[in-house]
Design a protein around this motif. Structure first.
Motif, PDB file in Angstrom:
ATOM      1  N   GLU A  94     -51.071  -8.563 142.983  1.00 42.90           N
ATOM      2  CA  GLU A  94     -50.192  -8.483 144.150  1.00 42.90           C
ATOM      3  C   GLU A  94     -50.934  -7.884 145.340  1.00 42.90           C
ATOM      4  N   ALA A  95     -51.724  -6.839 145.065  1.00 49.44           N
ATOM      5  CA  ALA A  95     -52.495  -6.198 146.130  1.00 49.44           C
ATOM      6  C   ALA A  95     -53.583  -7.125 146.664  1.00 49.44           C
ATOM      7  N   VAL A  96     -54.269  -7.825 145.756  1.00 55.51           N
ATOM      8  CA  VAL A  96     -55.327  -8.750 146.178  1.00 55.51           C
ATOM      9  C   VAL A  96     -54.753  -9.848 147.064  1.00 55.51           C
ATOM     10  N   ASN A  97     -53.604 -10.391 146.676  1.00 56.29           N
ATOM     11  CA  ASN A  97     -52.973 -11.446 147.469  1.00 56.29           C
ATOM     12  C   ASN A  97     -52.568 -10.950 148.848  1.00 56.29           C
ATOM     13  N   SER A  98     -52.060  -9.735 148.925  1.00 51.99           N
ATOM     14  CA  SER A  98     -51.623  -9.191 150.212  1.00 51.99           C
ATOM     15  C   SER A  98     -52.797  -8.903 151.132  1.00 51.99           C
ATOM     16  N   LEU A  99     -54.017  -8.794 150.548  1.00 44.81           N
ATOM     17  CA  LEU A  99     -55.212  -8.538 151.341  1.00 44.81           C
ATOM     18  C   LEU A  99     -56.012  -9.817 151.598  1.00 44.81           C
ATOM     19  N   GLY A 100     -55.401 -10.957 151.341  1.00 46.57           N
ATOM     20  CA  GLY A 100     -56.049 -12.225 151.672  1.00 46.57           C
ATOM     21  C   GLY A 100     -56.735 -12.920 150.517  1.00 46.57           C
ATOM     22  N   GLY A 101     -56.612 -12.391 149.288  1.00 46.61           N
ATOM     23  CA  GLY A 101     -57.171 -13.066 148.120  1.00 46.61           C
ATOM     24  C   GLY A 101     -58.576 -12.648 147.738  1.00 46.61           C
ATOM     25  N   ARG A 102     -59.259 -11.872 148.581  1.00 46.52           N
ATOM     26  CA  ARG A 102     -60.612 -11.390 148.283  1.00 46.52           C
ATOM     27  C   ARG A 102     -60.705  -9.922 148.683  1.00 46.52           C
ATOM     28  N   VAL A 103     -61.252  -9.104 147.791  1.00 46.28           N
ATOM     29  CA  VAL A 103     -61.295  -7.663 148.057  1.00 46.28           C
ATOM     30  C   VAL A 103     -62.650  -7.065 147.689  1.00 46.28           C
ATOM     31  N   PHE A 104     -62.898  -5.892 148.232  1.00 46.10           N
ATOM     32  CA  PHE A 104     -64.057  -5.061 147.905  1.00 46.10           C
ATOM     33  C   PHE A 104     -63.503  -3.855 147.141  1.00 46.10           C
ATOM     34  N   PRO A 105     -63.884  -3.671 145.859  1.00 49.90           N
ATOM     35  CA  PRO A 105     -63.283  -2.602 145.051  1.00 49.90           C
ATOM     36  C   PRO A 105     -64.127  -1.332 145.021  1.00 49.90           C
ATOM     37  N   LYS A 106     -63.486  -0.194 144.851  1.00 51.35           N
ATOM     38  CA  LYS A 106     -64.180   1.069 144.650  1.00 51.35           C
ATOM     39  C   LYS A 106     -63.224   2.043 143.977  1.00 51.35           C
ATOM     40  N   LEU A 107     -63.756   3.173 143.540  1.00 45.48           N
ATOM     41  CA  LEU A 107     -62.922   4.248 143.015  1.00 45.48           C
ATOM     42  C   LEU A 107     -62.745   5.306 144.112  1.00 45.48           C
ATOM     43  N   ASN A 108     -62.379   6.511 143.716  1.00 46.05           N
ATOM     44  CA  ASN A 108     -62.110   7.581 144.675  1.00 46.05           C
ATOM     45  C   ASN A 108     -63.248   7.788 145.658  1.00 46.05           C
ATOM     46  N   TRP A 109     -64.502   7.653 145.160  1.00 44.45           N
ATOM     47  CA  TRP A 109     -65.663   7.887 146.019  1.00 44.45           C
ATOM     48  C   TRP A 109     -66.581   6.673 146.094  1.00 44.45           C
ATOM     49  N   SER A 110     -66.935   6.126 144.956  1.00 44.81           N
ATOM     50  CA  SER A 110     -68.034   5.156 144.917  1.00 44.81           C
ATOM     51  C   SER A 110     -67.573   3.716 144.746  1.00 44.81           C
ATOM     52  N   ALA A 111     -68.410   2.820 145.261  1.00 46.67           N
ATOM     53  CA  ALA A 111     -68.290   1.386 144.979  1.00 46.67           C
ATOM     54  C   ALA A 111     -69.405   1.009 144.000  1.00 46.67           C
ATOM     55  N   PRO A 112     -69.215  -0.028 143.194  1.00 48.76           N
ATOM     56  CA  PRO A 112     -70.222  -0.392 142.183  1.00 48.76           C
ATOM     57  C   PRO A 112     -71.399  -1.171 142.779  1.00 48.76           C
ATOM     58  N   ARG A 113     -72.036  -0.609 143.821  1.00 47.55           N
ATOM     59  CA  ARG A 113     -73.134  -1.304 144.509  1.00 47.55           C
ATOM     60  C   ARG A 113     -74.324  -1.551 143.589  1.00 47.55           C
ATOM     61  N   ASP A 114     -74.468  -0.716 142.571  1.00 46.11           N
ATOM     62  CA  ASP A 114     -75.606  -0.877 141.662  1.00 46.11           C
ATOM     63  C   ASP A 114     -75.377  -1.987 140.646  1.00 46.11           C
ATOM     64  N   ALA A 115     -74.207  -2.621 140.663  1.00 46.59           N
ATOM     65  CA  ALA A 115     -73.886  -3.626 139.641  1.00 46.59           C
ATOM     66  C   ALA A 115     -73.638  -5.012 140.217  1.00 46.59           C
ATOM     67  N   ASN A 116     -73.888  -5.215 141.516  1.00 50.20           N
ATOM     68  CA  ASN A 116     -73.582  -6.533 142.093  1.00 50.20           C
ATOM     69  C   ASN A 116     -74.438  -7.644 141.485  1.00 50.20           C
ATOM     70  N   TRP A 117     -75.580  -7.271 140.878  1.00 49.49           N
ATOM     71  CA  TRP A 117     -76.459  -8.269 140.265  1.00 49.49           C
ATOM     72  C   TRP A 117     -75.811  -8.972 139.075  1.00 49.49           C
ATOM     73  N   ILE A 118     -74.832  -8.319 138.447  1.00 45.93           N
ATOM     74  CA  ILE A 118     -74.239  -8.898 137.234  1.00 45.93           C
ATOM     75  C   ILE A 118     -73.144  -9.903 137.570  1.00 45.93           C
ATOM     76  N   ALA A 119     -72.614  -9.846 138.784  1.00 43.98           N
ATOM     77  CA  ALA A 119     -71.561 -10.785 139.174  1.00 43.98           C
ATOM     78  C   ALA A 119     -72.149 -12.179 139.381  1.00 43.98           C
ATOM     79  N   LEU A 120     -71.340 -13.195 139.104  1.00 44.22           N
ATOM     80  CA  LEU A 120     -71.817 -14.567 139.227  1.00 44.22           C
ATOM     81  C   LEU A 120     -72.224 -14.905 140.659  1.00 44.22           C
ATOM     82  N   ASN A 121     -71.559 -14.283 141.641  1.00 51.63           N
ATOM     83  CA  ASN A 121     -71.895 -14.548 143.039  1.00 51.63           C
ATOM     84  C   ASN A 121     -72.829 -13.487 143.615  1.00 51.63           C
ATOM     85  N   SER A 122     -73.331 -12.568 142.747  1.00 57.76           N
ATOM     86  CA  SER A 122     -74.215 -11.474 143.180  1.00 57.76           C
ATOM     87  C   SER A 122     -73.616 -10.729 144.365  1.00 57.76           C
TER      88      SER A 122
END
Length: 352
Positions: A94-122
């Motif tokens: 529901e949140a993803v849809n309200s933000l246009g269908g694409r989002v940048f995720p993070k926790l309280n402080w950090s985003a998983p910038r060290d793991a973008n290599w594992i995603a299919l779209n890098s």
């Protein structure tokens, strides 16, 4: 760096204060069973049942059938079923849809910038909870947030403040790395600005250095200064192609935050920043603010995040940082070549 400063840098603390100066975002409480799943050291299994079928109008006929993606090193390994979080999944979609269908995720402080290599779209662009889980479970930054957020605090003997963990979903925006800058604030004064992606050379920065520095200073003095809960902090900003500056993130003023083209020794000294800097980097003084950036392609470096996707030894070899490793590597290659030649000779001499 005090524990209270780390607490104040949580996204849910600063976002309401600076909401109109940053990217639209939504914050969802992270259930304990999801936290347990993220910290589970077992086989990485990611559910694919939550694909966002509402992300585009053209995909309205997508199948709702559930699909599990299971990774295993051994065919004989027992099948591991991905855990399901139906209520949380529904809230995330529901949140993803309200933000246009694409989002940048993070926790309280950090985003998983060290793991973008594992995603299919890098990329850190996510469209479903399974995309988010794949990044989070592969990220040391996320694990740090969940297990030891106060690791480098000076008041380590005091009790850790309670933390309510949250999933932050930010509306996806295509940010050009050359437009990102990190700003260091001490005693509510902007003392330093560093190019965020310092491993690359961006010609427009040297051409527009004065405009960039002045626009960031104006943004800070008009919108940030004296409005935050602490007087020492670090903020990441983005300057778009029209010259407008946006707040991207707030970080603690301490070694847990990367000093980029500065050092924490000089930032913390309180004696002002020296104009001396590493070769290829420049420090421009604008009303007491040191502005540093990479000035030529000669100083271009590999990304620091490479160490999270390949063995550290390979990074040292590629950058020439460890001569002994390079020597050992060459010796190994020579030995392998000699062994290969010896095997070929033995095959030639063997009776047919």
């Amino acid at each position: 760096m005090k524990k209270e400063q780390v607490v104040n840098c949580q996204f849910s603390v600063w976002y309401p204060i600076f909401k109109k100066h940053t990217i639209k975002s939504l914050i969802l409480p992270l259930p304990q069973n999801v936290i347990d799943y993220l910290l589970d050291d077992g086989t990485l299994v990611v559910s694919g049942s939550d694909h966002n079928t509402q992300q585009t109008h053209t995909n309205s006929n997508n199948s709702d059938e559930e699909e599990d993606v299971q990774w295993s090193d051994d065919e004989d390994t027992a099948t591991v079923t991905a855990p399901e979080f139906p209520e949380f999944t529904s809230k995330v979609l529901e949140a993803v849809n309200s933000l246009g269908g694409r989002v940048f995720p993070k926790l309280n402080w950090s985003a998983p910038r060290d793991a973008n290599w594992i995603a299919l779209n890098s990329s850190l662009q996510c469209q479903s909870l399974s995309d988010i889980f794949l990044l989070f479970k592969s990220s040391d930054f996320i694990t740090h947030d969940l297990t030891q957020p106060f690791l480098q605090c000076s008041d380590h003997d005091s009790p850790d403040p309670p933390i309510n963990y949250e999933l932050v979903l930010r509306k996806w925006s295509e940010l050009i790395p050359g437009g990102e800058f990190r700003c260091f604030v001490k005693e509510n004064k902007l003392i330093g600005i560093s190019q965020r992606d310092y491993t690359q050379y961006y010609p427009h920065i040297s051409k527009q250095e004065q405009q960039i520095c002045l626009s960031i200073q104006e943004f800070f003095s008009h919108n940030i200064q004296y409005n935050y809960l602490d007087e020492d902090f670090v903020l990441d900003v983005y300057r778009d192609s029209w010259g407008k500056v946006w707040l991207i993130d707030l970080n603690p003023f301490g070694e847990v935050t990367d000093a980029l083209l500065f050092t924490w020794e000089e930032l913390s000294s309180g004696n002002g920043l020296s104009t001396n800097q590493p070769p290829g980097d420049v420090a421009q003084q604008q009303e007491g603010v040191a502005f540093r950036y990479t000035t030529s392609e000669v100083t271009v470096q590999p990304s620091p995040c490479l160490s999270f996707r390949i063995p550290r030894d390979f990074v040292d070899l590629s950058t020439g940082e460890d001569a002994y490793k390079l020597i050992d590597f060459l010796k190994l290659k020579k030995s392998q070549q000699e062994d290969s030649e010896e095997e070929e000779e033995q095959e030639e001499e063997a009776p047919q």
